[in-house]
Design a protein around this motif. Structure first.
Motif, short mmCIF file in Angstrom:
data_model
loop_
_atom_site.label_atom_id
_atom_site.label_comp_id
_atom_site.label_asym_id
_atom_site.label_seq_id
_atom_site.Cartn_x
_atom_site.Cartn_y
_atom_site.Cartn_z
N SER A 40 4.12 -16.98 11.66
CA SER A 40 3.88 -16.90 10.22
C SER A 40 2.40 -16.73 9.92
CB SER A 40 4.43 -18.16 9.55
OG SER A 40 4.15 -18.14 8.18
N ASN A 41 1.54 -17.43 10.66
CA ASN A 41 0.10 -17.28 10.46
C ASN A 41 -0.37 -15.88 10.81
OD1 ASN A 41 -0.16 -19.91 9.58
ND2 ASN A 41 -0.83 -20.71 11.56
N GLN A 42 0.17 -15.31 11.88
CA GLN A 42 -0.19 -13.94 12.26
C GLN A 42 0.28 -12.95 11.22
OE1 GLN A 42 1.45 -13.44 16.17
NE2 GLN A 42 -0.12 -14.67 17.15
N ASP A 43 1.47 -13.17 10.67
CA ASP A 43 2.02 -12.31 9.63
C ASP A 43 1.12 -12.35 8.39
OD1 ASP A 43 3.92 -10.74 8.18
OD2 ASP A 43 4.72 -12.59 7.31
N THR A 44 0.72 -13.54 7.99
CA THR A 44 -0.15 -13.70 6.82
C THR A 44 -1.50 -13.05 7.05
OG1 THR A 44 0.96 -15.78 6.30
CG2 THR A 44 -1.19 -15.41 5.29
N LEU A 45 -2.07 -13.22 8.23
CA LEU A 45 -3.36 -12.63 8.54
C LEU A 45 -3.29 -11.11 8.53
CD1 LEU A 45 -6.30 -13.12 9.36
CD2 LEU A 45 -5.53 -13.05 11.74
N THR A 46 -2.22 -10.54 9.08
CA THR A 46 -2.07 -9.09 9.08
C THR A 46 -1.98 -8.55 7.66
OG1 THR A 46 -0.91 -9.17 11.20
CG2 THR A 46 -0.60 -7.20 9.89
N ARG A 47 -1.21 -9.19 6.82
CA ARG A 47 -1.11 -8.75 5.41
C ARG A 47 -2.44 -8.89 4.69
NH1 ARG A 47 4.32 -8.26 3.44
NH2 ARG A 47 5.79 -8.93 5.02
N GLU A 48 -3.17 -9.95 4.99
CA GLU A 48 -4.46 -10.16 4.35
C GLU A 48 -5.47 -9.08 4.75
OE1 GLU A 48 -7.81 -13.64 4.40
OE2 GLU A 48 -5.71 -14.26 4.45
N VAL A 49 -5.50 -8.74 6.03
CA VAL A 49 -6.41 -7.70 6.51
C VAL A 49 -6.04 -6.34 5.91
CG1 VAL A 49 -7.10 -6.39 8.57
CG2 VAL A 49 -7.08 -8.88 8.62
N LEU A 50 -4.75 -6.02 5.90
CA LEU A 50 -4.31 -4.75 5.31
C LEU A 50 -4.62 -4.70 3.82
CD1 LEU A 50 -0.88 -4.15 7.08
CD2 LEU A 50 -3.00 -2.87 7.40
N GLY A 51 -4.45 -5.82 3.12
CA GLY A 51 -4.76 -5.88 1.70
C GLY A 51 -6.24 -5.66 1.44
N PHE A 142 4.56 -3.75 7.91
CA PHE A 142 3.94 -4.31 6.73
C PHE A 142 3.35 -3.17 5.92
CE2 PHE A 142 3.14 -7.44 10.15
CZ PHE A 142 3.99 -8.42 9.70
N GLU A 143 3.58 -3.17 4.62
CA GLU A 143 2.97 -2.17 3.75
C GLU A 143 2.33 -2.89 2.58
OE1 GLU A 143 4.65 1.83 3.04
OE2 GLU A 143 4.81 1.10 0.98
N VAL A 144 1.05 -2.63 2.38
CA VAL A 144 0.30 -3.27 1.32
C VAL A 144 -0.31 -2.18 0.45
CG1 VAL A 144 -1.62 -4.82 0.80
CG2 VAL A 144 -0.22 -5.23 2.81
N GLU A 145 -0.18 -2.36 -0.86
CA GLU A 145 -0.72 -1.37 -1.80
C GLU A 145 -1.65 -2.07 -2.77
OE1 GLU A 145 1.76 1.91 -3.56
OE2 GLU A 145 1.48 0.63 -5.32
N ARG A 146 -2.80 -1.45 -3.01
CA ARG A 146 -3.76 -1.98 -3.97
C ARG A 146 -4.15 -0.86 -4.93
NH1 ARG A 146 -2.10 -5.98 -2.13
NH2 ARG A 146 -3.22 -7.66 -1.11
#
Length: 158
Positions: A40-51, A142-146
């Motif tokens: 879960s921590n790795q998942d959160t970190l990946t989303r944060e970096v992509l964001g 993971f897909e992040v859009e800003r």
């Protein structure tokens, strides 16, 4: 009146097996939960970096659009800005492709758009809206859009 020691030890042997199995099960559950927390921590970190990458890419797109709208030694009145805003299309695509090509981030080319304010707004309140949308994804998991928006007004001639 002595107790038979050999029968007492052999009767307790089953209890040790039950305790051993209980400890193994509890330790296994603990290890499983720690693995889930780590994932879960790795998942959160990946989303944060992509964001962060998507946000910075969108900000770079807006900065490029502003340099296009406000070139050096050009008129900064609203009509000139509107003309540059309408011509933003093809050069924005080339700039967006260059932004991604010059980096090694897992993002698609951002979309840069410029829209003028509605016609029924008074001249002193007219504006341009520059919007850049960036999408980053990691292995299609993971897909992040800003999206970043900048509001622009012309400079009045005094």
């Amino acid at each position: 009146m002595y107790r038979n020691q050999s029968s007492s030890i052999s009767s307790q042997r089953g209890n040790v097996y039950i305790i051993a199995i209980f400890v193994i099960v509890v330790m296994g559950m603990l290890a499983l939960n720690l693995t889930r927390i780590s994932w879960s921590n790795q998942d959160t970190l990946t989303r944060e970096v992509l964001g962060s990458q998507a946000s910075l890419l969108a900000q770079s797109g807006n900065e490029w659009a502003l340099t296009h709208l406000f070139p050096l030694d050009e008129a900064d009145d609203f009509n000139s800005l509107t003309a540059r805003c309408n011509s933003l299309g093809t050069s924005a695509t080339a700039a967006a492709n260059a932004l991604v090509a010059n980096s090694d981030i897992p993002c698609s080319s951002p979309t840069i758009s410029c829209d003028a304010s509605p016609e029924n707004i008074p001249d002193d309140l007219k504006y341009l809206k520059v919007t850049t949308r960036a999408t980053c994804n990691e292995s299609n998991v993971f897909e992040v859009e800003r999206e970043e928006t900048v509001w622009v007004r012309g400079i009045k001639d005094e």
